[in-house]
Design a protein around this motif. Structure first.
Motif, PDB file in Angstrom:
ATOM      1  N   SER A 224      10.998  85.503  -8.147  1.00  0.00           N
ATOM      2  CA  SER A 224      12.406  85.229  -7.841  1.00  0.00           C
ATOM      3  C   SER A 224      12.523  84.639  -6.444  1.00  0.00           C
ATOM      4  N   GLY A 256      15.891  83.361 -10.898  1.00  0.00           N
ATOM      5  CA  GLY A 256      16.971  82.810 -10.089  1.00  0.00           C
ATOM      6  C   GLY A 256      16.652  82.484  -8.645  1.00  0.00           C
ATOM      7  N   GLY A 287      20.419  81.752 -10.450  1.00  0.00           N
ATOM      8  CA  GLY A 287      20.818  82.649  -9.372  1.00  0.00           C
ATOM      9  C   GLY A 287      22.059  82.093  -8.706  1.00  0.00           C
ATOM     10  N   ASP A 327      24.041  83.969 -13.633  1.00  0.00           N
ATOM     11  CA  ASP A 327      24.394  84.765 -12.448  1.00  0.00           C
ATOM     12  C   ASP A 327      25.907  84.917 -12.339  1.00  0.00           C
ATOM     13  N   HIS A 357      19.641  87.754 -12.373  1.00  0.00           N
ATOM     14  CA  HIS A 357      19.301  87.541 -10.966  1.00  0.00           C
ATOM     15  C   HIS A 357      19.709  88.706 -10.070  1.00  0.00           C
TER      16      HIS A 357
END
Length: 439
Positions: A224, A256, A287, A327, A357
């Motif tokens: 991530s 994300g 994200g 997200d 995310h």
């Protein structure tokens, strides 16, 4: 109303930064240099230039500045923000030390109270002798001869504010300021090396009650917050891809904050993602920073690179269901998380792994019977004591925690936002190994 609130917060932050920079200028420039000297002029110039560079680094991308300009201001501007944080903390710690070293010496106590120091005792007069001529009595009315100048200087108390005292204050200011600057620079240098070196692999075993025995040991590489942008580019992506592929995962989950910028500017930096390799493929969810950068263009682009975007969708795998939600930042564009679309009609007897995310959606995951949620977003705080603030905004900052029948794993992320620096929160790529109770 939201715009006014944002403007008020922005002005308060700018005012605070102005006060901090003035305080640092006093301690590190005014107190350590001579008036109208070259060092004073250089320090004062930097005190204005560095915060302006930081402001430019923070706003250039949002303002649509050319990518070359973003890159030119990003490194000095963002690095100064990291140095500013630890320099301010170091100077706060140093303030009591500075006050202790500059305490008044005992000999200046009378001068400090504004009283005269006691005069030295006069020596007893020499006895008269008959050898003295009578006529010398007349000379008794004449002034007594002066004592030598050196004797007068030795007996006179030293006035306050002498050049020696000023030099001592300057020496203390330089010693304390230099030590604080060295500590801050060393901290930031070490944190920068940790980011540029690349993330380390972390391994976590997660038992799932519904996982069949055949899936025991299934490996998911979780990555991530790569944050490709004007600071971290293609070399950063290459290190991450090589690290992931060395773990030989069964599945790759990119959860994300892949980018901070447009496909036009960062497409070449993302190109190494094409080499990601896993038996069951690589998957991607958005994200919040994707929505700052044009989410749809990146969803389309990662698909071209061979990743499968999960936009409020689910993909049945041989041993469990893999789902992904958008997200929460997508709500401003009408594309926020939709748990019903992703999980509503699935077979509840199968284990479900969710890519989301932000950890804050864990309670929605619990309501929809998710067995494991994979998240990022927090960076683990990135710059200590940022972890304390991250704890206020997130249910879990880093690591594995249980919420009812649902487990949540939060990665610290593989990159960095803003300053390419991490202190107290090392970057990671996590290999989550699923375990079956039946094994």
């Amino acid at each position: 109303m939201r715009i006014l609130l944002f403007a008020g917060i922005a002005l308060a932050v700018l005012a605070l930064l102005g006060l901090v920079h003035r305080w640092l200028w006093i301690r590190l420039v005014r107190d350590t240099t001579r008036p109208r000297g070259t060092a004073r002029r250089i320090g004062t110039t930097l005190a204005f230039a560095l915060p302006l560079l930081s402001l430019a680094a923070l706003t250039a991308g949002r303002a649509g500045a050319p990518f070359r300009l973003q890159q030119s201001v990003a490194w000095p501007g963002y690095m100064w923000l990291a140095v500013l944080l630890y320099l301010s903390l170091a100077m706060l710690v140093a303030e009591p030390v500075r006050a202790f070293l500059l305490r008044r010496e005992p000999g200046t106590a009378h001068a400090a109270r504004g009283t005269a120091a006691p005069a030295p005792a006069a020596s007893a007069p020499a006895p008269a002798t008959s050898a003295v001529p009578a006529t010398s009595a007349a000379s008794a009315t004449e002034p007594a001869p002066r004592a030598p100048a050196t004797q007068v200087l030795a007996e006179a108390p030293e006035p306050t504010g002498t050049p020696g005292a000023a030099t001592r204050r300057q020496f203390v200011a330089r010693a304390v300021g230099g030590a604080a600057a060295l500590a801050a620079t060393a901290t930031v240098a070490q944190g920068t090396y940790g980011v540029l070196r690349g993330p380390r692999v972390k391994r976590v075993q997660v038992p799932l009650a519904k996982l069949p025995r055949a899936a025991h040991g299934f490996r998911i590489a979780v990555v991530s917050d790569i944050h490709l942008g004007p600071v971290l580019g293609r070399a950063h992506t290459t290190r991450i891809v090589e690290t992931i592929n060395r773990t030989q995962p069964d599945l790759i989950a990119v959860v994300g904050d892949l980018v901070d910028g447009s496909v036009h500017d960062l497409g070449p930096a993302a190109e190494p993602l094409r080499r990601l390799s896993a038996r069951h493929g690589a998957y991607f969810v958005t994200g919040n920073h994707e929505y700052f950068s044009g989410a749809q263009q990146w969803i389309d682009h990662v698909r071209e690179l061979g990743l499968t975007p999960l936009e409020n969708a689910r993909r049945p795998l041989p041993y469990f269901d893999l789902a992904g939600v958008n997200d929460v930042a997508g709500e401003t564009e009408g594309h926020g998380p939709d748990f019903t679309a992703a999980l509503g009609d699935r077979d509840p007897s199968r284990a479900a792994v969710l890519m989301a995310h932000q950890p804050i959606v864990i309670h929605d995951a619990v309501r929809h019977g998710v067995d494991l949620q994979l998240s990022g977003h927090t960076h683990g705080g990135q710059l200590w004591p940022g972890s304390l603030l991250a704890e206020l905004a997130n249910p879990t900052v880093a690591g594995l925690e249980r919420y009812g029948d649902t487990q949540l794993y939060v990665s610290r992320g593989a990159g960095a936002w803003g300053p390419p620096v991490r202190v107290g929160a090392p970057s990671d790529i996590t290999v989550v190994e699923l375990a079956s109770y039946q094994a």
